[in-house]
Design a protein around this motif. Structure first.
Motif, PDB file in Angstrom:
ATOM      1  N   GLN A  72       0.844  -1.213  -0.046  1.00 32.45           N
ATOM      2  CA  GLN A  72      -0.007   0.005  -0.122  1.00 32.45           C
ATOM      3  C   GLN A  72       1.040   1.248  -0.042  1.00 32.45           C
ATOM      4  OE1 GLN A  72      -3.152   0.281   2.867  1.00 32.45           O
ATOM      5  NE2 GLN A  72      -1.895   1.958   3.738  1.00 32.45           N
ATOM      6  N   LYS A  73       0.530   2.219  -0.873  1.00 30.73           N
ATOM      7  CA  LYS A  73       1.378   3.735  -0.792  1.00 30.73           C
ATOM      8  C   LYS A  73       0.554   4.511  -0.856  1.00 30.73           C
ATOM      9  CE  LYS A  73       4.471   6.380  -3.522  1.00 30.73           C
ATOM     10  NZ  LYS A  73       5.253   6.373  -4.797  1.00 30.73           N
ATOM     11  N   ILE A  74       0.602   5.506   0.160  1.00 33.18           N
ATOM     12  CA  ILE A  74      -0.378   6.595   0.338  1.00 33.18           C
ATOM     13  C   ILE A  74       0.750   7.731   0.393  1.00 33.18           C
ATOM     14  CG2 ILE A  74      -1.964   7.996   1.711  1.00 33.18           C
ATOM     15  CD1 ILE A  74      -2.950   5.405   2.882  1.00 33.18           C
ATOM     16  N   GLY A  75       0.960   8.598  -0.802  1.00 33.37           N
ATOM     17  CA  GLY A  75       1.773   9.363  -0.983  1.00 33.37           C
ATOM     18  C   GLY A  75       3.221   8.872  -0.626  1.00 33.37           C
ATOM     19  N   SER A  76       3.985   9.348   0.355  1.00 43.10           N
ATOM     20  CA  SER A  76       5.228   8.897   0.591  1.00 43.10           C
ATOM     21  C   SER A  76       5.352   7.785   1.787  1.00 43.10           C
ATOM     22  CB  SER A  76       6.438   9.761   0.757  1.00 43.10           C
ATOM     23  OG  SER A  76       5.771  10.640   2.162  1.00 43.10           O
ATOM     24  N   HIS A  77       4.141   7.368   2.226  1.00 43.56           N
ATOM     25  CA  HIS A  77       3.996   6.343   3.256  1.00 43.56           C
ATOM     26  C   HIS A  77       3.754   5.009   2.576  1.00 43.56           C
ATOM     27  CE1 HIS A  77       4.001   9.502   6.154  1.00 43.56           C
ATOM     28  NE2 HIS A  77       3.255  10.099   5.421  1.00 43.56           N
ATOM     29  N   TYR A  78       4.299   3.862   3.146  1.00 43.97           N
ATOM     30  CA  TYR A  78       4.256   2.491   2.528  1.00 43.97           C
ATOM     31  C   TYR A  78       3.800   1.633   3.800  1.00 43.97           C
ATOM     32  CZ  TYR A  78       7.089   4.349  -1.184  1.00 43.97           C
ATOM     33  OH  TYR A  78       7.471   5.042  -2.357  1.00 43.97           O
ATOM     34  N   ARG A  79       3.142   0.767   3.392  1.00 47.16           N
ATOM     35  CA  ARG A  79       2.623  -0.461   4.409  1.00 47.16           C
ATOM     36  C   ARG A  79       2.132  -1.765   3.436  1.00 47.16           C
ATOM     37  NH1 ARG A  79       0.950   0.827   8.810  1.00 47.16           N
ATOM     38  NH2 ARG A  79      -0.017   2.962   8.432  1.00 47.16           N
ATOM     39  N   ALA A  80       2.690  -2.741   4.479  1.00 44.07           N
ATOM     40  CA  ALA A  80       2.636  -4.103   3.721  1.00 44.07           C
ATOM     41  C   ALA A  80       1.684  -5.030   4.792  1.00 44.07           C
ATOM     42  CB  ALA A  80       3.888  -4.760   3.365  1.00 44.07           C
ATOM     43  N   PHE A  81       0.882  -5.709   4.031  1.00 48.25           N
ATOM     44  CA  PHE A  81       0.198  -6.891   5.100  1.00 48.25           C
ATOM     45  C   PHE A  81      -0.069  -7.917   4.130  1.00 48.25           C
ATOM     46  CE2 PHE A  81      -2.466  -2.963   3.842  1.00 48.25           C
ATOM     47  CZ  PHE A  81      -3.482  -3.635   3.317  1.00 48.25           C
ATOM     48  N   LYS A  82      -0.396  -9.098   5.000  1.00 49.55           N
ATOM     49  CA  LYS A  82      -0.757 -10.326   4.125  1.00 49.55           C
ATOM     50  C   LYS A  82      -1.962 -10.667   4.728  1.00 49.55           C
ATOM     51  CE  LYS A  82       1.829 -13.611   7.264  1.00 49.55           C
ATOM     52  NZ  LYS A  82       2.792 -14.630   7.199  1.00 49.55           N
ATOM     53  N   ARG A  83      -2.794 -11.377   3.839  1.00 54.66           N
ATOM     54  CA  ARG A  83      -4.198 -11.875   4.099  1.00 54.66           C
ATOM     55  C   ARG A  83      -3.995 -13.386   4.036  1.00 54.66           C
ATOM     56  NH1 ARG A  83      -7.862  -9.361   0.337  1.00 54.66           N
ATOM     57  NH2 ARG A  83      -7.547  -7.563   1.362  1.00 54.66           N
ATOM     58  N   MET A  84      -4.334 -13.889   5.255  1.00 56.18           N
ATOM     59  CA  MET A  84      -4.078 -15.420   5.477  1.00 56.18           C
ATOM     60  C   MET A  84      -5.534 -16.109   5.222  1.00 56.18           C
ATOM     61  SD  MET A  84      -0.778 -16.238   6.013  1.00 56.18           S
ATOM     62  CE  MET A  84      -0.730 -17.734   6.773  1.00 56.18           C
ATOM     63  N   SER A  85      -5.935 -16.959   4.504  1.00 57.63           N
ATOM     64  CA  SER A  85      -7.181 -17.412   4.105  1.00 57.63           C
ATOM     65  C   SER A  85      -7.435 -18.441   5.598  1.00 57.63           C
ATOM     66  CB  SER A  85      -7.119 -18.561   3.155  1.00 57.63           C
ATOM     67  OG  SER A  85      -8.227 -19.362   3.010  1.00 57.63           O
ATOM     68  N   ILE A  86      -8.815 -18.223   6.101  1.00 61.31           N
ATOM     69  CA  ILE A  86      -9.542 -18.950   6.933  1.00 61.31           C
ATOM     70  C   ILE A  86      -9.850 -20.335   6.579  1.00 61.31           C
ATOM     71  CG2 ILE A  86     -11.326 -18.970   8.615  1.00 61.31           C
ATOM     72  CD1 ILE A  86     -11.041 -15.929   8.810  1.00 61.31           C
ATOM     73  N   SER A  87     -10.340 -20.418   5.179  1.00 63.20           N
ATOM     74  CA  SER A  87     -10.980 -21.560   4.528  1.00 63.20           C
ATOM     75  C   SER A  87      -9.920 -22.351   4.024  1.00 63.20           C
ATOM     76  CB  SER A  87     -11.953 -21.087   3.821  1.00 63.20           C
ATOM     77  OG  SER A  87     -11.213 -20.520   2.453  1.00 63.20           O
ATOM     78  N   GLY A  88      -8.761 -22.105   3.639  1.00 64.44           N
ATOM     79  CA  GLY A  88      -7.953 -22.837   3.303  1.00 64.44           C
ATOM     80  C   GLY A  88      -7.455 -22.653   1.780  1.00 64.44           C
ATOM     81  N   THR A  89      -8.301 -21.712   1.193  1.00 65.67           N
ATOM     82  CA  THR A  89      -8.254 -21.435  -0.237  1.00 65.67           C
ATOM     83  C   THR A  89      -7.569 -20.097  -0.477  1.00 65.67           C
ATOM     84  OG1 THR A  89      -9.432 -21.255  -2.215  1.00 65.67           O
ATOM     85  CG2 THR A  89     -10.373 -20.558  -0.163  1.00 65.67           C
ATOM     86  N   TRP A  90      -6.763 -20.194  -1.523  1.00 62.98           N
ATOM     87  CA  TRP A  90      -6.017 -18.709  -1.879  1.00 62.98           C
ATOM     88  C   TRP A  90      -7.056 -17.675  -2.180  1.00 62.98           C
ATOM     89  CZ3 TRP A  90      -6.005 -16.384  -6.803  1.00 62.98           C
ATOM     90  CH2 TRP A  90      -6.215 -17.130  -7.735  1.00 62.98           C
ATOM     91  N   LYS A  91      -8.191 -18.037  -2.770  1.00 64.68           N
ATOM     92  CA  LYS A  91      -9.159 -17.012  -3.156  1.00 64.68           C
ATOM     93  C   LYS A  91      -9.876 -16.625  -1.753  1.00 64.68           C
ATOM     94  CE  LYS A  91      -9.915 -19.427  -7.351  1.00 64.68           C
ATOM     95  NZ  LYS A  91     -10.857 -20.192  -8.346  1.00 64.68           N
ATOM     96  N   THR A  92      -9.525 -15.375  -1.196  1.00 66.03           N
ATOM     97  CA  THR A  92      -9.912 -15.093   0.015  1.00 66.03           C
ATOM     98  C   THR A  92     -10.387 -13.637  -0.258  1.00 66.03           C
ATOM     99  OG1 THR A  92      -7.887 -14.116   0.820  1.00 66.03           O
ATOM    100  CG2 THR A  92      -8.679 -16.330   1.478  1.00 66.03           C
ATOM    101  N   ASN A  93     -11.437 -13.097   0.523  1.00 67.84           N
ATOM    102  CA  ASN A  93     -11.839 -11.643   0.547  1.00 67.84           C
ATOM    103  C   ASN A  93     -11.655 -11.320   2.098  1.00 67.84           C
ATOM    104  OD1 ASN A  93     -14.013 -12.299   1.632  1.00 67.84           O
ATOM    105  ND2 ASN A  93     -15.307 -12.440  -0.168  1.00 67.84           N
ATOM    106  N   THR A  94     -11.818 -10.103   2.299  1.00 62.02           N
ATOM    107  CA  THR A  94     -11.800  -9.478   3.643  1.00 62.02           C
ATOM    108  C   THR A  94     -12.556 -10.263   4.706  1.00 62.02           C
ATOM    109  OG1 THR A  94     -13.344  -7.848   3.124  1.00 62.02           O
ATOM    110  CG2 THR A  94     -10.963  -7.323   2.932  1.00 62.02           C
ATOM    111  N   GLN A  95     -13.697 -10.934   4.162  1.00 58.17           N
ATOM    112  CA  GLN A  95     -14.685 -11.439   5.262  1.00 58.17           C
ATOM    113  C   GLN A  95     -14.219 -12.947   5.422  1.00 58.17           C
ATOM    114  OE1 GLN A  95     -15.969  -9.974   2.543  1.00 58.17           O
ATOM    115  NE2 GLN A  95     -16.278  -8.186   3.874  1.00 58.17           N
TER     116      GLN A  95
END
Length: 115
Positions: free
Chosen positions: A1-24
Motif C-alpha cells: 500500500q502506498k499513500i503519498g510517501s507512506h508505505y505499508r505491507a500486510f498479508k491476508r491469510m485464508s481462514i478457509s484454506g483456499t487462496w481465493k479470499t476476501n476480507t470476510q
C-alpha cells in the motif's frame, strides 16, 4: 500500500484454506515492507500519469517461494483496519497538500506576478 510517501505491507491469510479470499474470510496482519514491495508500489504509481494512493495485490506461491503481482488498485484500496485512522490522516494530508499545490496562495501570487 502506498499513500503519498507512506508505505505499508500486510498479508491476508485464508481462514478457509483456499487462496481465493476476501476480507470476510481471512485474517490480516501487517508485515515488513520489503524493498521489492516498495519498488512495485513506486513503479505502479507511475501509471495513468501518476497515482498517489494505491495498493499492489500479490500472491505468494508456497511451492516455489515466488510472489506474483495480481493487480494494482487505486483509491479503492482497502485499509488495514488496525491502521485505518493513521492511513486516513495520511490521505487527508496528501489531499490538502495537493489542493495547496494546485490552488494555494503561492500559486495565486505567482500567477499575479506573471500577468
Amino acid at each position: 500500500q502506498k499513500i503519498g510517501s507512506h508505505y505499508r505491507a500486510f498479508k491476508r491469510m485464508s481462514i478457509s484454506g483456499t487462496w481465493k479470499t476476501n476480507t470476510q474470510s481471512s485474517h490480516v496482519e501487517e508485515i515488513d515492507v520489503k524493498p521489492e514491495y516498495k519498488f512495485w508500489a513506486d513503479e505502479a504509481s507511475k501509471m495513468f500519469g501518476g497515482l498517489d494512493i494505491l495498493t499492489v495485490d500479490a500472491i505468494h506461491n508456497n511451492n516455489n517461494g515466488k510472489e506474483y503481482i495480481m493487480e494494482v488498485n487505486g483509491t479503492s484500496s482497502g485499509l488495514l483496519p488496525s491502521r485505518q485512522a493513521e492511513d486516513d490522516a495520511h490521505i487527508r494530508d496528501l489531499v490538502l497538500a495537493k489542493m495547496e499545490e494546485e490552488y494555494g496562495e503561492k500559486k495565486k501570487k505567482k500567477k499575479k506576478k506573471d500577468e
